[in-house]
Design a protein around this motif. Structure first.
Motif, PDB file in Angstrom:
ATOM      1  N   SER A  99       0.835  -1.201   0.000  1.00  0.00           N
ATOM      2  CA  SER A  99       0.000   0.000   0.000  1.00  0.00           C
ATOM      3  C   SER A  99       0.869   1.251   0.000  1.00  0.00           C
ATOM      4  O   SER A  99       0.623   2.203  -0.759  1.00  0.00           O
ATOM      5  N   ILE A 102       2.561   1.826  -3.445  1.00  0.00           N
ATOM      6  CA  ILE A 102       1.629   2.402  -4.422  1.00  0.00           C
ATOM      7  C   ILE A 102       1.451   3.892  -4.164  1.00  0.00           C
ATOM      8  O   ILE A 102       1.500   4.713  -5.095  1.00  0.00           O
ATOM      9  N   ASP A 103       1.266   4.278  -2.910  1.00  0.00           N
ATOM     10  CA  ASP A 103       1.082   5.699  -2.586  1.00  0.00           C
ATOM     11  C   ASP A 103       2.339   6.508  -2.899  1.00  0.00           C
ATOM     12  O   ASP A 103       2.254   7.644  -3.372  1.00  0.00           O
ATOM     13  N   TYR A 106       2.634   6.984  -6.645  1.00  0.00           N
ATOM     14  CA  TYR A 106       1.611   7.943  -7.082  1.00  0.00           C
ATOM     15  C   TYR A 106       2.118   9.362  -6.858  1.00  0.00           C
ATOM     16  O   TYR A 106       1.949  10.240  -7.716  1.00  0.00           O
ATOM     17  N   ALA A 171       4.233  -1.166  -9.347  1.00  0.00           N
ATOM     18  CA  ALA A 171       3.996   0.234  -9.003  1.00  0.00           C
ATOM     19  C   ALA A 171       4.567   1.168 -10.063  1.00  0.00           C
ATOM     20  O   ALA A 171       3.888   2.083 -10.542  1.00  0.00           O
ATOM     21  N   ARG A 195      -6.012   5.593  -8.225  1.00  0.00           N
ATOM     22  CA  ARG A 195      -4.893   5.139  -7.374  1.00  0.00           C
ATOM     23  C   ARG A 195      -5.398   4.168  -6.323  1.00  0.00           C
ATOM     24  O   ARG A 195      -4.805   3.113  -6.098  1.00  0.00           O
ATOM     25  N   ASP A 196      -6.508   4.516  -5.663  1.00  0.00           N
ATOM     26  CA  ASP A 196      -7.053   3.645  -4.615  1.00  0.00           C
ATOM     27  C   ASP A 196      -7.480   2.292  -5.173  1.00  0.00           C
ATOM     28  O   ASP A 196      -7.232   1.246  -4.567  1.00  0.00           O
ATOM     29  N   ARG A 199      -4.391   0.313  -5.941  1.00  0.00           N
ATOM     30  CA  ARG A 199      -3.776  -0.166  -4.704  1.00  0.00           C
ATOM     31  C   ARG A 199      -4.430  -1.460  -4.246  1.00  0.00           C
ATOM     32  O   ARG A 199      -3.752  -2.451  -3.956  1.00  0.00           O
ATOM     33  N   GLU A 200      -5.753  -1.469  -4.190  1.00  0.00           N
ATOM     34  CA  GLU A 200      -6.465  -2.674  -3.745  1.00  0.00           C
ATOM     35  C   GLU A 200      -6.270  -3.829  -4.718  1.00  0.00           C
ATOM     36  O   GLU A 200      -6.097  -4.981  -4.314  1.00  0.00           O
ATOM     37  N   THR A 202      -3.672  -4.359  -6.709  1.00  0.00           N
ATOM     38  CA  THR A 202      -2.301  -4.864  -6.628  1.00  0.00           C
ATOM     39  C   THR A 202      -2.077  -5.680  -5.363  1.00  0.00           C
ATOM     40  O   THR A 202      -1.445  -6.748  -5.401  1.00  0.00           O
TER      41      THR A 202
END
Length: 213
Positions: A99, A102-103, A106, A171, A195-196, A199-200, A202
């Motif tokens: 998580s 990914i953030d 981004y 990512a 993005r959210d 994230r889920e 991935t």
């Protein structure tokens, strides 16, 4: 009247502020342009500062790029080491880590490309420093996390090195593929909602391949 100490503190604060302005301007240019190339004139215009300050603070443009890498990657390594040390199930650690990756990508979609260029183009001693400071700690953390999960009966015995490339690649590829989004999907940027969702997606995809039956 300000004392000499106060004047010195004020000058140091101004210098630190200008240095951070240059780093943030470089980061913004690379994020918005989906690139790791920038000109000093563009940087000067964005930062509102004289381009000569790049030489003053960083030596040259390459020095600025290395400083930007230090700024952005340093936090990742610190947070990952803290996560590894936490007392929680290994699968939860990896979910949180993925998580966070990914953030991070981004926010800094240029990050992996910047690091690879710095390793490739830097002098051997500087390339070794980058690898020792950022690449090796990440690799070592994956070794620990995977081993914890296998010993706990939660993970299949996967290769930590290949797992590292799977997570990083998932990512980096998505957040550095704006041209693909634009030309194939008529989408010009990645929204927070996308993005959210990614994230889920991935986390679910990677964890299902990792978790033991």
């Amino acid at each position: 009247m300000a004392t000499n100490g106060q004047k010195l503190a004020s000058a140091n604060e101004a210098q630190s502020g200008a240095r951070e302005q240059l780093l943030e301007a470089a980061s913004q240019i690379m994020r918005e342009g989906d690139t790791i190339d920038l000109s000093l004139s563009e940087l000067s215009l964005r930062a509102g500062l004289n381009s000569a300050l790049v030489k003053y603070y960083f030596g040259n443009k390459n020095g600025l790029m290395l400083a930007l890498l230090d700024r952005d990657m340093g936090k990742i390594v610190v947070e990952l080491n803290a996560l590894v040390a936490k007392d929680m199930p290994p699968e939860e650690k990896l979910r949180r880590h993925i998580s966070g990756v990914i953030d991070t990508y981004y926010t800094f979609p240029y990050l992996n490309r910047l690091m690879m260029r710095m390793v490739r183009d830097a002098a051997p001693i500087e390339a070794a420093r980058i690898a020792e400071r950022y690449l090796k700690p990440l690799s070592d953390a994956y070794d620990v996390l995977i081993e914890e999960g296998v010993k706990a009966g939660k993970f299949r015995p996967v290769d930590p090195q290949l797992f590292y490339f799977s997570v990083t690649g998932a990512a980096d590829r998505f957040f550095s593929a704006r041209l693909v989004l634009r030309h194939c999907y008529d989408q010009h940027d990645i929204s927070p909602e996308m993005r959210d969702a990614y994230r889920e997606h991935t986390i679910a995809l990677i964890m299902r391949g990792l978790l033991a039956d």
